[in-house]
Each structure stands twice: as C-alpha cells, then as structure tokens.
Design a protein around this motif. Structure first.
Motif, short mmCIF file in Angstrom:
data_model
loop_
_atom_site.label_atom_id
_atom_site.label_comp_id
_atom_site.label_asym_id
_atom_site.label_seq_id
_atom_site.Cartn_x
_atom_site.Cartn_y
_atom_site.Cartn_z
N THR B 380 0.83 -1.20 0.00
CA THR B 380 0.00 0.00 0.00
C THR B 380 0.87 1.26 0.00
OG1 THR B 380 -1.74 -1.18 1.15
CG2 THR B 380 -1.82 1.21 1.26
N THR B 381 1.93 1.23 0.76
CA THR B 381 2.84 2.37 0.80
C THR B 381 3.51 2.56 -0.56
OG1 THR B 381 3.26 1.70 3.06
CG2 THR B 381 4.68 3.41 2.16
N THR B 382 3.88 1.44 -1.18
CA THR B 382 4.50 1.50 -2.51
C THR B 382 3.54 2.09 -3.53
OG1 THR B 382 5.65 -0.52 -1.90
CG2 THR B 382 5.74 0.12 -4.21
N LEU B 383 2.29 1.69 -3.43
CA LEU B 383 1.28 2.19 -4.35
C LEU B 383 1.12 3.70 -4.19
CD1 LEU B 383 -0.86 1.34 -6.43
CD2 LEU B 383 -2.46 1.05 -4.53
N TYR B 384 1.14 4.16 -2.95
CA TYR B 384 1.05 5.60 -2.70
C TYR B 384 2.27 6.30 -3.29
CZ TYR B 384 1.01 10.01 -0.13
OH TYR B 384 1.02 11.34 0.20
N TYR B 385 3.42 5.74 -3.04
CA TYR B 385 4.68 6.31 -3.56
C TYR B 385 4.61 6.47 -5.08
CZ TYR B 385 9.69 6.48 -4.73
OH TYR B 385 10.92 6.82 -5.24
N CYS B 386 4.17 5.40 -5.74
CA CYS B 386 4.13 5.45 -7.20
C CYS B 386 3.05 6.41 -7.69
CB CYS B 386 3.89 4.05 -7.76
SG CYS B 386 5.32 3.00 -7.51
N SER B 387 1.94 6.50 -6.96
CA SER B 387 0.90 7.46 -7.35
C SER B 387 1.44 8.88 -7.18
CB SER B 387 -0.35 7.30 -6.49
OG SER B 387 -0.81 6.00 -6.54
N PHE B 388 2.30 9.04 -6.21
CA PHE B 388 2.84 10.37 -5.91
C PHE B 388 3.87 10.79 -6.96
CE2 PHE B 388 5.21 13.52 -3.42
CZ PHE B 388 4.18 14.19 -2.78
N TYR B 389 4.79 9.90 -7.28
CA TYR B 389 5.88 10.27 -8.17
C TYR B 389 5.68 9.86 -9.63
CZ TYR B 389 8.56 11.44 -3.99
OH TYR B 389 8.98 12.00 -2.82
N HIS B 390 4.85 8.84 -9.85
CA HIS B 390 4.80 8.29 -11.20
C HIS B 390 3.37 8.17 -11.73
CE1 HIS B 390 9.05 7.16 -10.78
NE2 HIS B 390 8.73 6.71 -9.58
N TYR B 391 2.48 9.11 -11.37
CA TYR B 391 1.07 8.88 -11.64
C TYR B 391 0.74 8.68 -13.10
CZ TYR B 391 -3.94 9.01 -11.36
OH TYR B 391 -5.24 8.66 -11.44
N ASN B 392 1.32 9.53 -13.96
CA ASN B 392 0.86 9.50 -15.34
C ASN B 392 1.61 8.56 -16.26
OD1 ASN B 392 -1.38 11.14 -15.23
ND2 ASN B 392 -0.10 12.99 -15.13
N GLU B 393 2.46 7.72 -15.69
CA GLU B 393 3.22 6.83 -16.56
C GLU B 393 2.32 5.77 -17.18
OE1 GLU B 393 6.52 5.27 -14.34
OE2 GLU B 393 7.21 7.32 -13.91
N SER B 394 2.75 5.30 -18.37
CA SER B 394 1.93 4.28 -19.03
C SER B 394 2.01 2.99 -18.23
CB SER B 394 2.46 4.03 -20.44
OG SER B 394 3.60 3.20 -20.36
N SER B 396 2.78 0.19 -18.83
CA SER B 396 3.82 -0.80 -19.11
C SER B 396 5.04 -0.53 -18.24
CB SER B 396 4.21 -0.73 -20.59
OG SER B 396 4.70 0.56 -20.88
N SER B 397 5.08 0.66 -17.64
CA SER B 397 6.21 0.99 -16.79
C SER B 397 6.09 0.27 -15.44
CB SER B 397 6.25 2.51 -16.57
OG SER B 397 6.82 2.81 -15.33
N LEU B 398 7.24 -0.13 -14.90
CA LEU B 398 7.24 -0.84 -13.62
C LEU B 398 6.73 0.01 -12.48
CD1 LEU B 398 10.60 -2.82 -13.39
CD2 LEU B 398 8.28 -3.72 -13.58
N SER B 399 6.95 1.33 -12.60
CA SER B 399 6.60 2.19 -11.47
C SER B 399 5.21 2.81 -11.62
CB SER B 399 7.66 3.28 -11.31
OG SER B 399 7.91 3.88 -12.55
N SER B 400 4.49 2.49 -12.70
CA SER B 400 3.16 3.07 -12.84
C SER B 400 2.20 2.47 -11.81
CB SER B 400 2.66 2.81 -14.26
OG SER B 400 1.33 2.37 -14.23
N PRO B 401 1.43 3.31 -11.15
CA PRO B 401 0.50 2.76 -10.15
C PRO B 401 -0.50 1.77 -10.75
CG PRO B 401 0.19 5.14 -10.42
CD PRO B 401 1.43 4.77 -11.16
N LEU B 402 -0.88 2.04 -12.00
CA LEU B 402 -1.84 1.12 -12.62
C LEU B 402 -1.24 -0.26 -12.84
CD1 LEU B 402 -3.82 3.30 -15.17
CD2 LEU B 402 -4.74 1.95 -13.27
N SER B 403 0.04 -0.29 -13.21
CA SER B 403 0.66 -1.59 -13.42
C SER B 403 0.81 -2.32 -12.08
CB SER B 403 2.02 -1.44 -14.12
OG SER B 403 3.00 -0.99 -13.22
N ILE B 404 1.04 -1.57 -11.03
CA ILE B 404 1.13 -2.21 -9.71
C ILE B 404 -0.23 -2.75 -9.31
CG2 ILE B 404 1.43 -1.71 -7.25
CD1 ILE B 404 3.85 -0.12 -7.97
N LYS B 405 -1.27 -1.96 -9.56
CA LYS B 405 -2.63 -2.42 -9.25
C LYS B 405 -2.91 -3.74 -9.96
CE LYS B 405 -7.47 -0.89 -9.61
NZ LYS B 405 -8.12 -1.97 -10.34
N ARG B 406 -2.52 -3.78 -11.24
CA ARG B 406 -2.80 -4.96 -12.04
C ARG B 406 -1.96 -6.15 -11.56
NH1 ARG B 406 -0.42 -3.61 -17.24
NH2 ARG B 406 1.42 -4.36 -16.16
#
Lengths: 619, 539
Positions: B380-394, B396-406
C-alpha cells in the motif's frame, strides 16, 4: 478507616504482601555483605518500583544499578547481583556476561536472584554454559504485587503468550504459590469456583502445595470467602473493546504501568512530564476512576468550584488561631486536591482531543454493531476502510479479532480478503502475527459454511482425545466462545439501549456506554449468586475449558475462630492471562450492587492493544 | 446505519443554530445510537466534554497557583526505575553516584503531606504511636515482617503498621509451617540419595525447589512415569526437565515415539527449543510431527533475518521454492512469492528514481524529495509512492500505479484511496477528476467514487482544496442530509442552499442567511432561492 466503613465489608490489608516481598529482598541483599552492583531485568523495573525504591536498595549496600542488556557491564565493584525474571533467554544473557568477564580475567562474585521462582531449566542453562559453580542462585517470591487496595497483579504480561499461545505451563506454579501465600496471610478460602483449563490446573496445584504444607490449626481466621479463577480465553471480547471508563481510557491512551501513569506536557500544562500513582487513596481519583467518561467532567468542574470556595476561606480568617489551623490542616490537603484536580482535568482534555479526532464515532458504532451482531457487513466495510487507509495496525488487528470472536470465525471469502488486504497494507511479515492469532483462535476462518458442523467437530474432538490427532485438532480448531449464544443467555446486551442511564447506572453495561456488559463479570455474578454452576450449565458448556467448584459445607464455614464475619462477602477474582481496568470497574460496580467486596488479582493488567501486541509475531 | 432519517433531518436543522465546532460534536452524538457520551448539562460534545470547556477550566486551575509551583514539590520524589537517565547504561560507563541516589528517593504519595502536618499530628497524639509499639512487642519476637522505611513515618502510617490480632496469628502459623518444613527437610535428608524416590515425590521436589536427582531412573518405564507424573502435576518446569531428561537418556526413535503421544510434553519441548534458539532441532521436531505449517512459519521467520531488501528477497524465495510442492500451504506461499516480487520491484524503482532525482528535472522529485527508502515498505505504501511520483506513466512501466494495481491485484477501493491521497497532496485536482470519472457504454461519462464521495470530500478538505472543488464532489453525495451536514461544515454555501431547496426547508434556509457573508454572491443566491415561488416549501 472511615472509607471502608462506607463501602461495606472490610477488605484484607494487601500491603502485607508488599512488606513481605520487601523484607525478603532486603534479606537477599544483606546476605551478600559489602558493596555490590545490581543488574535489573528491564521487565522488573516498574513492578519493583512498587516494592522498593532506589534509596532502600542503597541502604542495603547497592552501589550502582544497571539495566540488563546485551552489552558488557563495565566498571563497578567486584560483587554483582542480578535481579531477574526466571526466563531461559535472560539466564543465557547472564551466562554470556559472566563468560565475557572470565575472558577478560575479571574476578567477581555473582548472585542471581530469580523471581518469582528459581527454575530448574535455568539452572540447567547455567550448567550447560559452564558458569553454574560461579554463581549463587536465590529466589525472590515477588508474585502478586498490590497495585491498590483491591487490586493485585503479578505484572507478568508474558504469561498470556507463554501459556495461551505456546501451551507452556511454567508460570502456573508461581500463580498457585501466590494463592498459597494469600491464604497463609488471610486464611484459607472456603469456596473456590473456576472456569477454564488453566484455572483447573492452578486449583490442583494450590491443593497440592497446601497439603504439602500440612493441615494447619485454624489459627488464621478466614478473611476471604470466595475465590473465582477464570481463564482469559473464556472471554476475549471484553478486553478487545475500546474502554470508556475513566481509568480504562487512561490506560488506553496514556498506558498505565504498574499502577502509575505518566502525563506529558499536554496534560500538566508545563514543560515537564509528571508521573503519578493512581490509587484509591487519592480522593478525586477514587470518585471518578470507575465512571463512564461522560460523567467525569461534570464532577471535576463541580469539584473545582468547591475547591475555590475552600481556598476563599482564607480571606475570612478571624484569629491567629484560625489562621494556624487553616495553614496546618486545610491548606496542604487543598493543595493536594488542587494538584490532582489539575492533572485529571488535563487528562480529560487530552482524552477528549484524542477521541474527537478522526472516526471515533464510527469506530464505536462498529464495535457496538459487532457486539450486538447487527450491520456486520457495514462493520466489515469500516475495518476494510481502516486497512486501506493504513490506520494503526494494532487498532485494526483489535477490530479484526473482535469481528472474528463475536462472529465465531469469518466466512472463508471475508477471511481471505481481509487477510490479503491486511498484509498488503502492513507488510507480508505480519503473516507471523496472523498465524499467532489463528493459533489463539482470535482471528480464524470458519471451518464449514454452516453452523451445524460446529457440533460435528465437537464430537470429532471428543473421539480423538489423545495422541497426535488431538494435538492437531487443538491447533486447527478455533476455541469457539460461541459469543452470540452466551451473550443472549447472560443478557450481555441491554434491551433499552436508547435511554441508558450512564450517570447513576443500574446496569453493569454502563462500562461500555450501555452497549454491552463484560461477559467475564456477568459470568462471575451468575456463579456467585448460585454458589456454583447449577443453573448455568448450558452457558458453561459454550465456554472453553471445564468448570469446577469446591465448596466447604456451610456449617463448617465460619466456625473457625477469628473468622471475619464479613468474609462471606469478600470475593477474590483471579484472571489468568490478564484483565482490563474496565473489568475491575465492572466488578466494583457489581460489588456495590450486591453487597460484595471484590479483590481482583491478575497475571497482568491488559487492554486490547496490549493483548494484541503481546502476541505479535513481527515487530 | 444508526440514526433514522428523521434524526438526521433534525440534526441538519440544528446545524444552523450552533456554531460549526459544536455542531459537529452534537451531530456525531445524536447520530450515535448508544447515546455514546452525552452530557446532559452541556448537551452534545464528544465524550461529554467540550474541548473548549476543559481547556478553560484547566487553564483557570493552573493559573490559580502557577502550574510550575503546583508541581514543584514533585522534584524529589518522582524518579523511578524507568527514568533511563538514572540507570546507567552498562556501555556508557556512567553510573549513579550516592548523591544522585538521594534525589532519586522515592516517596509514596500517601506520605506527601507537608512536614507541618506530620509534626503537628505527632505532637498532639504521641500516645498512639507509643501504645502501638507496646502492642507490638510480643509479635516482634515472632519475626514480624520488618517494615523498613526510609521516609519519616506519619501518624497514619504508624497506625496502619500496628498489626491486628490476625497478623500475630499469621505469624504463629507461619512459624508452625516453618517447623513442619524443617522436620520434613530432616526426614528427606535421612533418606539415602541413591534409592529412587517415587516419581511423584521427585516431581514435587522440582516444583517446590528442593534438591532432587533423576539419575536413579534408569528403566524406560521409570523415565516415562516420571514424565507423566510431571504432566499430571501441571508444572511446566518439571515437564521440561523430565522431557529433556528422557531426550538425553534414550535414543531418538524411542524419544520421538513416546513424545508424540504426549501433546503437553511436545508443547514444552517446542517452547524450550524456541527460547534456547535450537531452531534446527525445532525444525526437525516439527517435521517429525508433520506440522508443516509450523515448519513453514519457522522458515519464513528465519528468512526475514537479512535487513537488506535484496538479501531478504533471496532468502524468502528459497522458502517459497522449498514449499512449492505442498498444496496445503499454497495460499501462503503465493503471498510470499508476491512479497519477493514486490521487493525486487521496489529495488528496481528505487534505482531508476535515484537517477531521475539526480537529474533535477522532475518537478515532483524536485519539490518533494523522497524522505524514506522505498524497499521493504508494504504494498500500500509502494502504491502511494508510485501514485505520488509516477502517476501519469503508461501502465507498461514498472513504477506506474496502474501496473502495480494490475500485477498485485489491488482492489479498486485500495487503489482509489492511495491514488486520491497522493494526488490531493499534490493538489492535482484535474487528475482527481479524471480518476473519479468513469465512461459508460454509450461514450458518456459519469462521476463515480467506490469509496463514497463523502470520503473524497474528507480527503480533499484535509489537503485544503478550494471551495469550488469541494462543492463539485459534495454535489455527488446522494443522501441530502449527509450532504447538507458536510457542506455546512466546509462552508460550501451554494450546496447548502441547493440541498435546502431540495429538502423544501424554507425555515432552515431562512436561518442560514446569516451564515453567508454579507453582500456575497452566495447571499444573493440564497435570497433568490427564498423568493422562488416555484418551490413548494414544506414550512
């Protein structure tokens, strides 16, 4: 004293226990003549404070005091006394320190004082480590420590983990011994009731120890009429609830340690922290400790006005004589009260701030919903939301355990989903904690989709009583408290929740805002009323462990010379595995209602947070 | 939920009479079914106490006598064991000197009464003290518990210390016990050391802390009887000693065969091995007992020892591998596997992010440099971190929150909470709108919040979102009473007006007029609404 007269039957004076322990400690220190350094087990620091202060130790030859840690002890004199809880890990640590001294060619005399008792396994470890010949080992019978006029605690929080989680029975003998001590001081207790496996074993051991002492002339009158032994696993729900009595809140928010509490600058209004003893000797505290929180502030503010009036008297002093009297008698008392009042009002302020933050109301609604078994789906949603928002882990675990304990385990789907989300939010490492909670039966998956299988598994368990199979079953099956059924039978949920009287309560449920009366205390009430389990068998059947009762025939009772005529009204309740301040308050209330006086003994004072933390598998 | 519609309407109406703070506290209580903390005098307020009141009273009290002066006498008697400064750390060489000791003197509160009262009470009633000590004289001979006191005794203490009759009796019986004990000791000593005592006697000796010897128990039957006696008498110490004795003196196969029949003995051996850190032996024992879940937990616990993320990922992966064929542990194995994947991913993300941050071009990294390490944090903390720093990434990126969700099957709710919190913190209102917009089948859009719009408003208001943003989401709260309450709290006047129109509550609207700023558009809006003749007011 005037106070006890008002409160009905007089309680035995528990301070004797304290004096005995103190004298023994002094004796042990004096038995090693000359100056010595003292190394104290961190677990013993606060409890020891109730028995002996640093000055007392100083008077008996103690030079420096160290905390037992994983580091070497430098300097100091050539005699070292260890004062520790008898535990394997601690013993190993001491052995390591002695070995290090030998390596450094340091010569010292060592004495290990083990409390509450010297353990043979510890001897074995010392032997194993090759230091047995270098130390003298003594024991200090520091078992039940009086924390108040009606409250005794072993201050042994690890008992819960050791016994209920690991099934280790090492502390049982010390608990039994503490009861033997009580009876040698205050006379044999004629009537004994018990619920739970541990309770039964302790009662057996007490009997063995008493018979070992030999049958005694009844020179000591009987001062305590009844003893009630109760295992903590009989009622996990009560300590898991958020406390709302004043003393319970103090424990939940500030943390009461061995009967004293430390108030930070936000309470004292200065830049210092203040540590005070919480006891019935403090008039202000005695008046508010058991009250529902909503009923505390009004009292304090009235008291403040009263105090002002008393202070104002000084303007009307007519003669020097009056003045002298005022200064010598009233002023110090006023100052004392003033101080207590200021602190308690400050504490109220902090509590109010603390509880008005966030979602306290929603949390209370969830707890009440779980207790009553209504809107459970909404309760689960609230817990899930708390997990998603990464609210305090202990709080979340407390609610999860409450959910599982009140519902008799969770349906598979909910269990898996909550478990996964919990680990996602707080770290997979906490799988270890969940594993422990599962072993304890605090957070479990329902074994089968419908309720009828409960009976089935009972039968299975009964068939496979010995050998490995029962061991396996014991570990896998939750200890079903069948909370809902018990709750109905004991009337734990008041019917008229709407207009519940919190100010002048006439129902024990006031301790939980009129939502729930503690199961443990209601059970005690029923059994005492019936002088046994007849009539409550159907309830007892639903509780874990067996029950028992030993009654001395009525005619024999009270015959012994010097018996306190009130003894029949004095009840000692011993919680095995800890009890909460709310339960103490509930018993005090029950006492007032039915004319009993309760003495509460426990292995430790706990609350939901402490209970959960003590079985955490990963820190 | 608790509180009927009627209640809610009532409390909503009440909102306009009290000021905001009080209103909140009151509504919270009214809504609570169990009349949680109501205070009949003051009404409302959380936990029955209004903060303001408590604060006023406490400051008044403190000012009567300066708070410092009030607690000044505390200086001498409040130091206890817990105060770390008084207990020298063995590593720091420091220690308490005798002068420090004096100041560390601990006095129980009962003795705190001023010295004045102590002396005066002494002088007025000296006979009491004297008489007390005379009564004592008899019991003193009987080894009365000595009362060692460093503090001057006050009168009250002196009276308490006079032993009552029962105590003398206690002492007598204590002595009797002692005589019996000594007699027994002598008897025991007379017995020859080498003859084996009945097992029960030996176990009793262990429990009572008397000397004992196990070496005389040579036959297996004796050894087992000894262990069974210990189990029967319930003492953990004796059980552990006898189990270890058996383990030491018979071969392993016999030991295991007998142990397995005695679950209590098993528990004690396991606990002993845990405390003694004999973890390899413990593992072997668990395997012998076929308790694979315990083996799994033990191995997992051991695998958490490395403090570095990379090392830990490796050791956990090893655990997963060794249990991959055990289907009963599959669900937990999967969790561990995910933990490995997460650890590796965190390391990769961190590696990349270090480069980005060093570049100094990324606005978020520039304005909010990361404060803590990402590896070893929960998902959950990682997801927040990625939403904070990497929100708009596609995705396919490792750090995109959507890819983490998936990849980690995060629930929609969890994702919304984390993303919303991160975006609100960054004041990215447009992206929040996009997050809460869902497309329907026909290409239209609809606002949707799986966590509920009241929670959205709560998060946004904490991050000080502007009124128009708050108003937008307030409007989506379905329950008009809840909407009204929240809108009033956040002073979103238009929403209040609209909702009151919806509720047809003209009286409340009338009352609310004063809450709106003078000459403001909101006041104007309200007046227009009041004059609207098309609304069928209920009052």
């Amino acid at each position: 004293m005037a106070v006890s007269a008002v409160l009905g039957p007089k309680l035995p004076d528990l301070q004797y226990l304290k004096r005995l322990a103190r004298d023994q400690l002094v004796h042990l220190l004096e038995s090693l003549p000359g100056r010595k350094d003292l190394v104290i087990d961190p677990d013993l620091m606060t409890p020891l404070d109730r028995i002996a202060g640093a000055s007392l130790l100083k008077q008996h030859g103690v030079d420096k005091i160290f905390k037992l840690e994983r580091t070497k002890i430098h300097g100091g004199c050539d005699q070292l006394v260890y004062l520790v809880r008898s535990k394997l890990t601690t013993t190993k640590l001491i052995a390591d320190q002695i070995t290090a001294d030998i390596r450094d060619a340091r010569k010292r005399k060592y004495k290990i004082i083990m409390t509450p008792r010297r353990l043979q396994v510890c001897d074995m470890v010392l032997e194993h480590e090759g230091v047995f010949g270098l130390v003298s080992i003594e024991e200090l019978h520091l078992d039940l420590i009086p924390l108040d006029r009606d409250l005794l605690s072993m201050e042994l929080p690890q008992f819960f983990r050791d016994y209920f989680l690991h099934g280790d029975q090492t502390w049982l003998a010390s608990i039994a011994k503490s009861l033997v001590n009580i009876q040698s001081l205050f006379g044999p207790i004629p009537n004994v009731y018990g619920q739970g496996r541990c309770a039964k074993m302790v009662a057996d051991m007490v009997e063995m120890m008493m018979s070992e002492q030999g049958e005694r002339q009844s020179s000591v009158g009987c001062e305590i009429g009844h003893l009630f032994l109760i295992d903590r696993d009989v009622d996990y729900v009560t300590p898991l609830c958020t406390q709302v009595t004043y003393e319970g809140l103090l424990d939940d928010i500030f943390g009461i340690k061995s009967g004293s509490v430390e108030f930070g600058p936000d309470v004292t209004g200065t830049d210092k922290s203040i540590k005070i003893m919480l006891s019935g000797e403090d008039e202000v505290f005695r008046a508010i400790r058991d009250r529902h929180f909503s009923n505390v502030f009004g009292f304090l503010s009235a008291k403040a006005k009263e105090l002002q009036t008393s202070y104002d008297k000084r303007h009307n002093l007519k003669s020097v004589q009056d003045m002298k009297q005022f200064v010598s008698e009233e002023l110090s008392n006023l100052k004392k009260q003033h101080k207590a009042l200021t602190l308690h009002i400050g504490a109220c302020e902090t509590i109010t701030k603390n509880k008005s933050r966030g979602d306290f109301e929603e949390q209370m609604r969830t707890e009440h919903g779980l207790l009553e078994g209504v809107d459970v789906r909404e309760c689960i949603n609230f817990i899930e939301e708390s997990i998603n928002r990464q609210h305090s882990r202990t709080e979340v675990l407390r609610l999860l355990c409450m959910l599982s304990s009140t519902q008799g385990g969770l349906p598979s789907k909910d269990y898996k989903s909550l478990k996964t989300q919990f680990l996602q939010s707080y770290g997979t490492e906490h799988l270890l904690t969940l594993h422990n909670l599962k072993k304890l039966g605090l957070f479990v998956e329902q074994q089968a989709p419908d309720a009828t299988t409960n009976k089935l598994t009972d039968k299975m368990a009964a068939k496979l009583t010995d050998g490995m199979a029962s061991l396996q079953l014991q570990l896998q099956l939750p200890k079903k408290s069948q909370f809902r059924a018990v709750s109905r039978k004991l009337n734990l949920i008041p019917k008229s929740a709407e207009n519940f009287e919190l100010r002048n309560p006439n129902d024990m449920a006031y301790v939980f805002s009129g939502a729930y009366a503690p199961l443990s205390c209601k059970l005690i009430e029923q059994v005492l009323q019936r002088e046994g389990w007849t009539g409550v068998e159907d309830i007892a059947k639903l509780l874990p462990g067996d029950n028992f009762v030993h009654l001395k025939a009525k005619s024999a009772r009270g015959k012994s010379a010097g018996s306190n005529p009130d003894s029949d009204k004095i009840v000692l309740v011993y919680f095995l595995g800890g009890c909460s301040y709310t339960e103490v308050s509930a018993l005090r209330f029950l006492g007032k209602q039915k004319g009993y006086r309760f003495l509460v003994a426990t292995t430790a004072l706990i609350n939901g947070g402490k209970l959960i933390e003590s079985v955490s598998g990963w820190k | 939920m608790a509180g009927s519609k009627k209640d809610q309407a009532r409390m909503a109406a009440a909102a306009f009479t009290a000021d905001d703070e009080d209103y909140w506290e009151e509504s919270a209580v009214t809504a609570s079914k169990k009349n949680m903390f109501d205070d009949e005098e003051e009404g409302f307020t959380v936990l029955g106490v209004s903060e303001g009141k408590a604060a006023r009273l406490s400051s008044a009290l403190r000012s009567t006598v300066g708070a410092d002066a009030l607690f000044a006498d505390e200086d001498n008697d409040d130091i206890t064991w817990e105060t770390s400064s008084n207990i020298s750390n063995s590593s720091s060489h420091g220690s308490i000197t005798s002068s420090e000791y004096r100041s560390a003197r601990y006095t129980p509160p009962a003795n705190r009464s001023g010295s004045l009262s102590t002396t005066s009470s002494r002088s007025t009633a000296p006979t009491v003290t004297l008489g007390g000590s005379q009564d004592n004289s008899l019991s003193v001979q009987f080894n009365k518990p000595k009362i060692t006191r460093s503090e001057p005794m006050s009168l009250e203490d002196a009276i308490v210390d006079v032993p009552a009759k029962q105590v003398t009796a206690t002492e007598v019986s204590k002595l009797e016990t002692e005589i019996q004990f000594l007699r027994r000791q002598v008897q025991l000593g007379e017995r020859a050391r080498w003859t084996s005592l009945p097992v029960k006697e030996t176990v009793k000796r262990i429990i009572l802390g008397q000397p004992y010897s196990l070496e005389a128990y040579k036959s297996l039957q004796d050894k087992l009887a000894l262990m069974d006696a210990a189990i029967k008498m319930h003492d953990g110490d004796a059980i552990t000693i006898t189990v270890l004795f058996l383990k030491r003196t018979v071969k392993k196969s016999i030991f295991h065969q007998e142990l397995i029949k005695r679950p209590v003995a098993v528990n004690h051996l396991i606990h002993f091995l845990w405390c003694h850190y004999d973890l390899d032996e413990l593992e072997e024992l668990y395997k012998m007992l076929r308790r694979m879940e315990d083996v799994f937990v033990l191995k997992y616990k051991q695998s958490l020892a490395p403090s570095q993320a990379a090392g830990r990922a490796q050791s956990i992966a090893a655990v997963v591998r060794s249990f991959q064929h055990d289907s009963s542990l599959a669900p937990d194995s999967t969790l561990l596997l995910e933990q490995c994947t997460l650890l590796q991913r965190q390391l990769q993300i961190q590696e990349e992010d270090k480069k980005i941050a060093a570049g100094g071009k990324h606005p978020v990294f520039r304005d909010h440099p990361p404060k803590a390490q990402l590896p070893l944090t929960p998902l959950t903390t990682t997801l927040y971190y990625c939403s904070f720093y990497h929100y708009n990434e596609s995705d396919s990126s490792l750090s995109s929150p959507l890819s983490i969700k998936r990849d980690f099957q995060v629930s929609d709710k969890q994702y919304t909470w984390s993303a919303l919190n991160a975006l609100a913190k960054l004041h990215r209102w447009k992206e929040i709108e996009a997050l809460l917009t869902s497309k329907n089948w026909f290409g239209g859009t609809k606002m949707k919040a799986c966590i509920g719009f009241e929670k959205v408003v709560e998060i946004l208001s904490k991050q000080k979102a502007p009124i128009d943003i708050l108003s937008k989401y307030l409007a989506y709260i379905e329950d008009p009473n809840e909407r009204l309450a929240l809108a009033a709290k956040h002073k979103c006047h238009r929403i209040v007006v609209d909702t009151l129109i919806q509720l047809k509550d003209r009286a409340a609207l009338e009352d609310y007029r004063l809450k709106t700023p003078d000459y403001s558009l909101e006041r104007q809006y309200l007046i227009t609404a009041l004059n609207n003749s098309q609304v069928k007011w209920k009052n």
